[in-house]
Design an enzyme around this catalytic site. Structure first.
Site, mmCIF file in Angstrom:
data_model
loop_
_atom_site.group_PDB
_atom_site.id
_atom_site.type_symbol
_atom_site.label_atom_id
_atom_site.label_comp_id
_atom_site.label_asym_id
_atom_site.label_seq_id
_atom_site.Cartn_x
_atom_site.Cartn_y
_atom_site.Cartn_z
ATOM 1 C CG ASN A 152 -1.952 1.269 1.368
ATOM 2 O OD1 ASN A 152 -1.303 2.436 0.931
ATOM 3 N ND2 ASN A 152 -3.113 0.987 1.808
ATOM 4 C CG HIS B 12 0.776 5.660 5.179
ATOM 5 N ND1 HIS B 12 0.173 6.693 5.751
ATOM 6 C CD2 HIS B 12 0.257 4.506 5.820
ATOM 7 C CE1 HIS B 12 -0.983 6.135 6.007
ATOM 8 N NE2 HIS B 12 -0.883 5.023 6.064
ATOM 9 C CG HIS C 153 -8.174 4.456 0.987
ATOM 10 N ND1 HIS C 153 -8.579 4.394 2.375
ATOM 11 C CD2 HIS C 153 -9.484 4.711 0.668
ATOM 12 C CE1 HIS C 153 -9.661 4.676 2.724
ATOM 13 N NE2 HIS C 153 -10.256 4.889 1.634
ATOM 14 N NE ARG D 7 -8.995 8.695 4.520
ATOM 15 C CZ ARG D 7 -9.374 7.805 5.324
ATOM 16 N NH1 ARG D 7 -8.587 6.821 5.515
ATOM 17 N NH2 ARG D 7 -10.382 8.157 6.264
ATOM 18 N NE ARG E 94 -7.358 11.806 5.597
ATOM 19 C CZ ARG E 94 -8.061 11.152 6.702
ATOM 20 N NH1 ARG E 94 -7.244 10.195 7.495
ATOM 21 N NH2 ARG E 94 -9.071 11.277 7.036
ATOM 22 C CD GLU F 39 -6.975 0.052 1.165
ATOM 23 O OE1 GLU F 39 -7.214 0.897 1.780
ATOM 24 O OE2 GLU F 39 -6.329 -1.087 1.394
ATOM 25 C CB THR G 286 -5.236 4.701 9.721
ATOM 26 O OG1 THR G 286 -5.506 3.835 8.456
ATOM 27 C CG2 THR G 286 -5.104 4.022 10.972
ATOM 28 C CB THR G 287 -8.992 2.043 7.502
ATOM 29 O OG1 THR G 287 -8.791 2.674 6.155
ATOM 30 C CG2 THR G 287 -10.491 1.300 7.303
ATOM 31 C CD GLU H 122 -7.206 -6.027 3.371
ATOM 32 O OE1 GLU H 122 -7.761 -5.458 2.138
ATOM 33 O OE2 GLU H 122 -6.536 -5.297 4.288
ATOM 34 C CG HIS I 3 -5.337 -1.629 9.295
ATOM 35 N ND1 HIS I 3 -5.079 -0.936 10.394
ATOM 36 C CD2 HIS I 3 -5.939 -0.626 8.342
ATOM 37 C CE1 HIS I 3 -5.147 0.318 10.321
ATOM 38 N NE2 HIS I 3 -5.549 0.770 9.037
ATOM 39 N N GLY J 58 1.189 -1.677 4.410
ATOM 40 C CA GLY J 58 1.884 -0.244 4.016
ATOM 41 C C GLY J 58 2.569 0.625 5.204
HETATM 42 N N1 PXP Z 1 -5.886 -2.923 4.107
HETATM 43 C C1 PXP Z 1 -6.904 -1.919 4.339
HETATM 44 C C2 PXP Z 1 -8.319 -2.137 3.771
HETATM 45 C C3 PXP Z 1 -6.234 -0.622 4.740
HETATM 46 O O1 PXP Z 1 -7.187 0.485 4.789
HETATM 47 C C4 PXP Z 1 -4.847 -0.432 5.007
HETATM 48 C C5 PXP Z 1 -4.516 1.086 5.605
HETATM 49 O O2 PXP Z 1 -4.454 1.723 4.546
HETATM 50 C C6 PXP Z 1 -4.259 -1.447 5.008
HETATM 51 C C7 PXP Z 1 -4.731 -2.901 4.577
HETATM 52 C C8 PXP Z 1 -2.596 -1.312 5.336
HETATM 53 O O3 PXP Z 1 -2.745 -0.977 6.638
HETATM 54 P P1 PXP Z 1 -1.035 -0.524 7.079
HETATM 55 O O4 PXP Z 1 -0.771 0.797 6.371
HETATM 56 O O5 PXP Z 1 -1.204 -0.303 8.665
HETATM 57 O O6 PXP Z 1 -0.139 -1.490 6.634
#
Ligand code: PXP
Length: 239
Positions: free
Chosen positions: A7, A10, A43, A45, A49, A70, A100-101, A151, A191, A213
């Site tokens: 991802n 960031h 993602h 959004r 952002r 996403e 974050t989510t 997921e 996540h 990510g």
């Molecule tokens: N999966 C989803 C659905 C997410 O929203 C995110 C965060 O954007 C991730 C995975 C990845 O999470 P992390 O950045 O904490 O690795």
């Protein structure tokens, strides 16, 4: 062997901290693929952002592996997805005030609404993944809505404050994975996964793909820091 999708949100977050055009998440995606990543995730959004429309468009043009978009399950995003045609869409909850989510999608609360969103995306040839908590009711609802992939949200597990808490939360993930596998879902997880808390997942071969990510971007800042400093010193020493 499980796949690993990166991802790049960031990378865009660092860019947006300055409001300029570096670092470019599109370049980061290319480097991730060169390093062996099996997919790229971003993602878009509603408040843009981090990832913006230009990033998504260029990622669609340049990603050679698999692009997973996403998005919130709203009309604006469905329209964009149908135009961009990512390889997969992951439906996630979205709140403007969150960092974050924060949790999985509550599919159970509005199954008819999500069923319609899934039908529209799948009508455009896009497989749909539901980002949900490791909860049997949510898995069942995702199944009823016609989702192709679930997921499993690993955020609560990654935030466990003690070993027993982590073990307990991992058990919930295991049960959810077993249930989703029984329903013939393709299964992803993500996540908050990092270089240490991912280790127990070797016991879950049903998980096809990890979505990671923040920990990768955070590590890249540190493992790349010395080199970046040295390169600037060398440049200035060359004056
Ligand atoms: N999966 C989803 C659905 C997410 O929203 C995110 C965060 O954007 C991730 C995975 C990845 O999470 P992390 O950045 O904490 O690795």
């Amino acid at each position: 062997m499980a796949r690993m999708a990166v991802n790049v949100d960031h990378v865009a977050t660092i860019r947006e901290a300055r409001g300029i055009d570096i670092p470019d998440p599109v370049l980061a995606a290319g480097l991730a693929e060169l390093a062996g990543a099996d997919g790229i995730i971003c993602h878009l959004r509603e408040d843009r952002r981090h990832i913006d429309d230009r990033d998504l468009r260029l990622l669609r043009e340049t990603v050679k592996t698999k692009l997973n978009m996403e998005m919130a399950a709203v009309d604006e995003m469905v329209t964009i997805a149908l135009m961009i045609k990512p390889d997969v869409v992951t439906l996630v909850p979205e709140k403007r005030e969150e960092l974050t989510t924060e949790g999985g999608l509550n599919v159970l609360a509005q199954p008819d609404y999500y069923k319609d969103i899934v039908a529209r995306l799948k009508g455009g040839g896009i497989p749909v993944s539901f980002f949900i908590d490791p909860d049997p009711g949510q898995i069942q609802a995702a199944h009823q809505c016609g989702g192709d992939i679930v997921e499993i949200h690993t955020g609560h597990y990654s935030e466990a404050r003690s070993e027993p808490e982590a073990v307990n939360r991992f058990k919930k993930i295991t049960q959810a994975v077993e249930m989703a596998f029984g329903l013939e879902f393709r299964i992803s997880a993500g996540h908050g996964l990092n270089y240490s808390n991912i280790k127990p997942f070797k016991t879950l071969p049903q998980i096809e793909e990890y979505s990671i990510g923040h920990s990768i971007v955070a590590r890249a800042v540190l493992v790349g820091f010395e080199r970046a400093v040295r390169e600037m010193i060398d440049l200035i020493n060359g004056f």
